[in-house]
Motif scaffolding. Structure first.
Motif, short mmCIF file in Angstrom:
data_model
loop_
_atom_site.label_atom_id
_atom_site.label_comp_id
_atom_site.label_asym_id
_atom_site.label_seq_id
_atom_site.Cartn_x
_atom_site.Cartn_y
_atom_site.Cartn_z
N THR A 47 5.76 24.94 -23.48
CA THR A 47 6.65 25.66 -22.58
C THR A 47 6.12 25.56 -21.15
O THR A 47 4.91 25.68 -20.92
N CYS A 100 16.57 28.13 -25.17
CA CYS A 100 15.29 27.59 -24.71
C CYS A 100 14.93 28.00 -23.29
O CYS A 100 13.96 27.47 -22.72
N LYS A 106 10.99 30.71 -17.86
CA LYS A 106 10.28 29.98 -18.92
C LYS A 106 11.23 28.96 -19.55
O LYS A 106 12.37 29.30 -19.92
N LYS A 134 11.31 26.28 -22.64
CA LYS A 134 10.65 25.74 -23.82
C LYS A 134 11.06 24.28 -23.99
O LYS A 134 12.25 23.97 -24.12
N THR A 149 4.25 30.07 -26.76
CA THR A 149 5.35 29.29 -26.18
C THR A 149 6.74 29.81 -26.51
O THR A 149 7.71 29.34 -25.92
N ASP A 150 6.88 30.77 -27.42
CA ASP A 150 8.21 31.21 -27.82
C ASP A 150 8.93 31.91 -26.67
O ASP A 150 8.31 32.65 -25.89
N VAL A 151 10.23 31.69 -26.57
CA VAL A 151 11.06 32.33 -25.56
C VAL A 151 12.16 33.13 -26.25
O VAL A 151 12.43 32.96 -27.44
N CYS A 171 13.72 22.49 -29.63
CA CYS A 171 12.90 23.67 -29.35
C CYS A 171 13.17 24.81 -30.33
O CYS A 171 12.59 25.88 -30.18
#
Length: 318
Positions: free
Chosen positions: A150, A101, A136, A138, A60-62, A43
């Motif tokens: 995600t 992630c 969240k 990912k 989708t980025d965390v 991830c």
């Protein structure tokens, strides 16, 4: 408030925790972790994309482990078949990179709505105050697979106070009840043109349990897609479309109607740590359903959904 108010409150927006659009770093709003932490290869991203550049949809980025950000969101919906109605909702969320992630985001949510008949005889208002917590996870990164994925889960609770006022001498009515909600989302995104064009696809299920007698259950399933262009180093513009389905039960029990939406989005990195984003969704087509049969009432569904939805969000990373 019903599910229309909860969709805006529990919606789906991730906090602005990162953007690296190329060699320049002025638009990088990634929260600064106190110590660099290695992330699992699956991830880990080589180029970050701020999840807020897609409007109502999310990337989708965390957050990286140890990073912290604050999101202040305000929006609402308006436009109904008959009479007057409007709802406004807010969300203040603190987001933290818990482990590689995984991002956690507790939030305070609030809202207000009113409905008034055409003749002005009755006006119903409601106020809500509650909390939610967003987690969240990912699962896949663009660097390895070409697209990010995600999974998001967000339970919530709100206390709702309703007031009905009558203009013909009938005694006014007041009632209070609790609403429990659960949002589950599967997010995808990809970079179509490096440092230039970005795409996101979201699948969202929103359910609400309304503590009245008898208990009511409502839900909606939303499929949305957003295309975003980086117009300059710090400014993004795009277009977003969505298909929304309403249900009388919490788990797709009884279909009530649907609606198609489209509208513009923008993202503006005001500084390295502050960003402003927003979106407008306009219903262009829809169907309404009664207890048994669909009723032809024009081309829009203004019973289950609003005609217009708007959102404005301020993000601050630390």
């Amino acid at each position: 408030m019903g599910i229309r108010g909860l969709i805006v409150m529990a919606a789906a927006a991730a906090l602005p925790l990162g953007l690296q659009a190329g060699p320049a770093v002025a638009a990088d709003l990634k929260g600064k972790a106190p110590v660099a932490a290695a992330e699992p290869q699956l991830c880990k991203e080589t180029t970050e994309v701020n999840p807020d550049i897609f409007g109502f949809s999310s990337g989708t980025d965390v957050a990286t482990p140890g990073s912290l950000a604050l999101g202040i969101e305000y929006g609402g919906g308006f436009g109904v078949r008959s009479g007057r109605a409007m709802s406004t909702d807010g969300k203040v969320q603190l987001s933290y990179g818990l482990v590689p992630c995984v991002e956690i985001g507790p939030a305070v949510v609030f809202g207000n709505s009113y409905e008034e008949t055409n003749d002005g005889v009755a006006r119903t208002e409601s106020d809500a105050l509650g909390a939610s917590i967003e987690a969240k996870f990912k699962l896949l990164g663009r660097a390895q697979t070409g697209f990010g994925m995600t999974f998001v889960v967000e339970p919530g609770w709100a206390r709702v106070k309703e007031r009905t006022r009558f203009a013909n001498g009938i005694a006014n009515e007041t009632s209070n009840h609790d609403e429990t909600s659960l949002a589950m989302k599967l997010l995808f995104d990809t970079v179509l043109v490096p440092d230039r064009v970005f795409f996101a696809l979201n699948f969202v299920h929103e359910a609400a349990w309304i503590d009245v007698t008898p208990q009511e259950e409502e839900s909606a399933f939303i499929t949305s897609a957003a295309l975003t262009l980086q117009a300059s180093e710090n400014f993004f513009v795009g277009v977003e479309g969505s298909y929304r389905q309403a249900y009388a039960g919490a788990w797709f029990d009884h279909a009530q109607g649907d609606g198609w939406y489209i509208g513009p989005t923008f993202f503006w990195a005001l500084s390295e740590n502050v960003a402003l984003s927003g979106a407008l969704a306009v219903q262009v087509s829809g169907n309404e359903k009664s207890s048994e049969d669909y009723i032809a009432m024009g081309d829009l569904n203004l019973v289950d959904f609003s005609q217009y939805d708007a959102k404005l969000k301020l993000g601050i990373s630390f």
